[in-house]
Write a protein that holds these residues in place. Sequence first.
Motif, PDB file in Angstrom:
ATOM      1  N   ARG A  50      56.472  79.835   3.379  1.00 16.55           N
ATOM      2  CA  ARG A  50      55.055  79.720   3.039  1.00 16.55           C
ATOM      3  C   ARG A  50      54.802  80.090   1.584  1.00 16.55           C
ATOM      4  O   ARG A  50      55.467  80.939   1.001  1.00 16.55           O
ATOM      5  N   GLU A  51      53.794  79.422   1.042  1.00 15.64           N
ATOM      6  CA  GLU A  51      53.221  79.752  -0.254  1.00 15.64           C
ATOM      7  C   GLU A  51      51.758  80.062   0.006  1.00 15.64           C
ATOM      8  O   GLU A  51      51.031  79.219   0.537  1.00 15.64           O
ATOM      9  N   LEU A  52      51.314  81.259  -0.344  1.00 15.71           N
ATOM     10  CA  LEU A  52      49.975  81.708  -0.001  1.00 15.71           C
ATOM     11  C   LEU A  52      49.092  81.768  -1.235  1.00 15.71           C
ATOM     12  O   LEU A  52      49.438  82.420  -2.222  1.00 15.71           O
ATOM     13  N   MET A  53      47.948  81.072  -1.190  1.00 17.49           N
ATOM     14  CA  MET A  53      46.902  81.232  -2.186  1.00 17.49           C
ATOM     15  C   MET A  53      45.739  81.948  -1.510  1.00 17.49           C
ATOM     16  O   MET A  53      45.210  81.476  -0.499  1.00 17.49           O
ATOM     17  N   VAL A  54      45.354  83.093  -2.046  1.00 16.44           N
ATOM     18  CA  VAL A  54      44.263  83.876  -1.483  1.00 16.44           C
ATOM     19  C   VAL A  54      42.957  83.451  -2.148  1.00 16.44           C
ATOM     20  O   VAL A  54      42.821  83.515  -3.371  1.00 16.44           O
ATOM     21  N   LEU A  55      42.004  83.010  -1.342  1.00 11.74           N
ATOM     22  CA  LEU A  55      40.701  82.568  -1.825  1.00 11.74           C
ATOM     23  C   LEU A  55      39.696  83.726  -1.717  1.00 11.74           C
ATOM     24  O   LEU A  55      39.749  84.508  -0.758  1.00 11.74           O
ATOM     25  N   PRO A  56      38.748  83.833  -2.645  1.00 11.62           N
ATOM     26  CA  PRO A  56      37.725  84.884  -2.512  1.00 11.62           C
ATOM     27  C   PRO A  56      36.886  84.742  -1.246  1.00 11.62           C
ATOM     28  O   PRO A  56      36.517  85.728  -0.617  1.00 11.62           O
ATOM     29  N   ALA A  57      36.574  83.501  -0.886  1.00 11.96           N
ATOM     30  CA  ALA A  57      35.739  83.245   0.288  1.00 11.96           C
ATOM     31  C   ALA A  57      35.990  81.839   0.786  1.00 11.96           C
ATOM     32  O   ALA A  57      36.497  80.980   0.058  1.00 11.96           O
ATOM     33  N   GLY A  58      35.655  81.616   2.042  1.00 12.88           N
ATOM     34  CA  GLY A  58      35.790  80.301   2.643  1.00 12.88           C
ATOM     35  C   GLY A  58      34.499  79.867   3.304  1.00 12.88           C
ATOM     36  O   GLY A  58      33.669  80.709   3.692  1.00 12.88           O
ATOM     37  N   HIS A  59      34.300  78.564   3.432  1.00 14.45           N
ATOM     38  CA  HIS A  59      33.104  78.009   4.080  1.00 14.45           C
ATOM     39  C   HIS A  59      31.819  78.537   3.452  1.00 14.45           C
ATOM     40  O   HIS A  59      30.841  78.843   4.146  1.00 14.45           O
ATOM     41  N   ALA A  60      31.804  78.654   2.120  1.00 11.81           N
ATOM     42  CA  ALA A  60      30.626  79.183   1.442  1.00 11.81           C
ATOM     43  C   ALA A  60      30.661  78.804  -0.028  1.00 11.81           C
ATOM     44  O   ALA A  60      31.731  78.596  -0.609  1.00 11.81           O
ATOM     45  N   GLU A  61      29.480  78.723  -0.611  1.00 12.49           N
ATOM     46  CA  GLU A  61      29.350  78.564  -2.057  1.00 12.49           C
ATOM     47  C   GLU A  61      29.316  79.953  -2.700  1.00 12.49           C
ATOM     48  O   GLU A  61      28.688  80.868  -2.168  1.00 12.49           O
ATOM     49  N   TYR A  62      29.984  80.101  -3.843  1.00 14.07           N
ATOM     50  CA  TYR A  62      29.989  81.386  -4.542  1.00 14.07           C
ATOM     51  C   TYR A  62      30.292  81.135  -6.016  1.00 14.07           C
ATOM     52  O   TYR A  62      30.812  80.070  -6.380  1.00 14.07           O
ATOM     53  N   PRO A  63      29.965  82.082  -6.886  1.00 13.67           N
ATOM     54  CA  PRO A  63      30.208  81.888  -8.319  1.00 13.67           C
ATOM     55  C   PRO A  63      31.691  81.654  -8.606  1.00 13.67           C
ATOM     56  O   PRO A  63      32.554  82.387  -8.121  1.00 13.67           O
ATOM     57  N   GLY A  64      31.987  80.604  -9.362  1.00 13.34           N
ATOM     58  CA  GLY A  64      33.369  80.299  -9.708  1.00 13.34           C
ATOM     59  C   GLY A  64      34.103  79.453  -8.689  1.00 13.34           C
ATOM     60  O   GLY A  64      35.296  79.170  -8.857  1.00 13.34           O
ATOM     61  N   ARG A  65      33.397  79.028  -7.631  1.00 14.47           N
ATOM     62  CA  ARG A  65      34.074  78.281  -6.567  1.00 14.47           C
ATOM     63  C   ARG A  65      34.693  76.983  -7.083  1.00 14.47           C
ATOM     64  O   ARG A  65      35.795  76.606  -6.647  1.00 14.47           O
ATOM     65  N   ASP A  66      34.023  76.289  -7.978  1.00 13.35           N
ATOM     66  CA  ASP A  66      34.558  75.018  -8.463  1.00 13.35           C
ATOM     67  C   ASP A  66      35.911  75.215  -9.145  1.00 13.35           C
ATOM     68  O   ASP A  66      36.828  74.396  -8.977  1.00 13.35           O
ATOM     69  N   ASP A  67      36.040  76.283  -9.896  1.00 17.24           N
ATOM     70  CA  ASP A  67      37.320  76.556 -10.559  1.00 17.24           C
ATOM     71  C   ASP A  67      38.394  76.905  -9.543  1.00 17.24           C
ATOM     72  O   ASP A  67      39.543  76.459  -9.657  1.00 17.24           O
ATOM     73  N   VAL A  68      38.020  77.684  -8.524  1.00 18.08           N
ATOM     74  CA  VAL A  68      38.982  78.019  -7.466  1.00 18.08           C
ATOM     75  C   VAL A  68      39.430  76.751  -6.753  1.00 18.08           C
ATOM     76  O   VAL A  68      40.631  76.559  -6.483  1.00 18.08           O
ATOM     77  N   LEU A  69      38.488  75.863  -6.439  1.00 19.93           N
ATOM     78  CA  LEU A  69      38.824  74.628  -5.746  1.00 19.93           C
ATOM     79  C   LEU A  69      39.738  73.756  -6.597  1.00 19.93           C
ATOM     80  O   LEU A  69      40.709  73.167  -6.089  1.00 19.93           O
ATOM     81  N   ARG A  70      39.461  73.681  -7.898  1.00 23.52           N
ATOM     82  CA  ARG A  70      40.318  72.880  -8.773  1.00 23.52           C
ATOM     83  C   ARG A  70      41.744  73.431  -8.787  1.00 23.52           C
ATOM     84  O   ARG A  70      42.715  72.678  -8.682  1.00 23.52           O
ATOM     85  N   ARG A  71      41.877  74.757  -8.889  1.00 25.84           N
ATOM     86  CA  ARG A  71      43.216  75.356  -8.887  1.00 25.84           C
ATOM     87  C   ARG A  71      43.906  75.164  -7.537  1.00 25.84           C
ATOM     88  O   ARG A  71      45.128  74.965  -7.475  1.00 25.84           O
ATOM     89  N   ALA A  72      43.133  75.209  -6.465  1.00 29.46           N
ATOM     90  CA  ALA A  72      43.705  74.990  -5.137  1.00 29.46           C
ATOM     91  C   ALA A  72      44.247  73.571  -4.996  1.00 29.46           C
ATOM     92  O   ALA A  72      45.359  73.359  -4.496  1.00 29.46           O
ATOM     93  N   ILE A  73      43.458  72.598  -5.433  1.00 24.99           N
ATOM     94  CA  ILE A  73      43.901  71.201  -5.343  1.00 24.99           C
ATOM     95  C   ILE A  73      45.133  70.980  -6.204  1.00 24.99           C
ATOM     96  O   ILE A  73      46.114  70.346  -5.765  1.00 24.99           O
ATOM     97  N   ASP A  74      45.125  71.517  -7.419  1.00 25.97           N
ATOM     98  CA  ASP A  74      46.292  71.386  -8.288  1.00 25.97           C
ATOM     99  C   ASP A  74      47.519  72.035  -7.647  1.00 25.97           C
ATOM    100  O   ASP A  74      48.632  71.499  -7.697  1.00 25.97           O
TER     101      ASP A  74
END
Length: 332
Positions: free
Chosen positions: A289-313
């Motif tokens: 496994r490779e684990l990416m820890v997200l600040p939050a899930g199923h919610a909008e929060y400050p910086g989410r777009d950047d987290v999502l971009r890094r997750a997709i990459d």
Amino acid sequence: MIAADYATWFPDEEIDGTYGFDEEALRRVAPIPPRRGFAALWQGWNARVRAVPARFEVGEYTPIGVGAHEAAEIRYTAADGTVLGAWVARPRERTPRVVIVHSHGYGGRERPEFDRVPDDAAAVFPLARGLGALNVGIGAPAERDDHVVFGIEDPEEYVLGACVRDLWMTQNIADELWGPLPHYLVGESFGGGVGALALAWDDRFIGATVVVPSFGQYDERLAAPCHGSGEAVRRYVAARPEARELLRLFDASTAATFARVPVRIEAALWDTHVPPPGQFGVAAGFADRELMVLPAGHAEYPGRDDVLRRAIDGGREHLRRTMEGLSSRPQT
């Protein structure tokens, strides 16, 4: 990692989306050991689906904007005879070298999405029975809280098993369309849980990205009030405790322990729809496994777009490395 301030981010939320767990505690959550007959049941279901010829009709392919793919709606016959809809997509100008099997969350899917689909990949987009946009009320109830407990009295009838078998059937269709290519799973929330249940038993899968997966670690899941489908299951089992034993057959954390392919997990520290202990229980089950820890899930929060971009990459990079590892294996 973004510095999380949950009280500021979610001031009106009545549920503590951490459920009292910090990251260290979440990383200690263990998967549920398998109930007797667990592997045999899932292997048997997979063998049954693999033996069913793919019966399907493909609609007209339509280019997706200015992107690299064109997509078509399909109607296909599931292993139990139910006729369902899904989408398939192919590169417009390239020969595919991998198939992305891309599942979805409990909101269903309105259209194919390509953020996690490389330009040189074909894709199938299974749409769960009962859910929108193509299968509303077909084979299962459309309303989420009814859907998640539909058929729960019988392992052969429970909707989660049916959805996994439907996903495998779309893999059969991919084989008919593009030949024996490797398959890589992408699934989020509902789709992450169903994907984790599906992954270990089908040798066409070479890896996966699983995002905030549901249906994991029912000991924790049933103890956690939430806004997601788990609340309907929690209430059902509270009224009918005998259902807990059946759920042991549909625990995504248990299924993860049987997977032998590389898996990337994106799991959240705060989530009121899929409680984090369940997500991390699924993560713990995967050996590679490779684990990416997200600040939050199923919610909008400050910086989410950047987290999502890094997750997709990160997911695309995981697929690239998985394919690279596949090509470097000795040929037998």
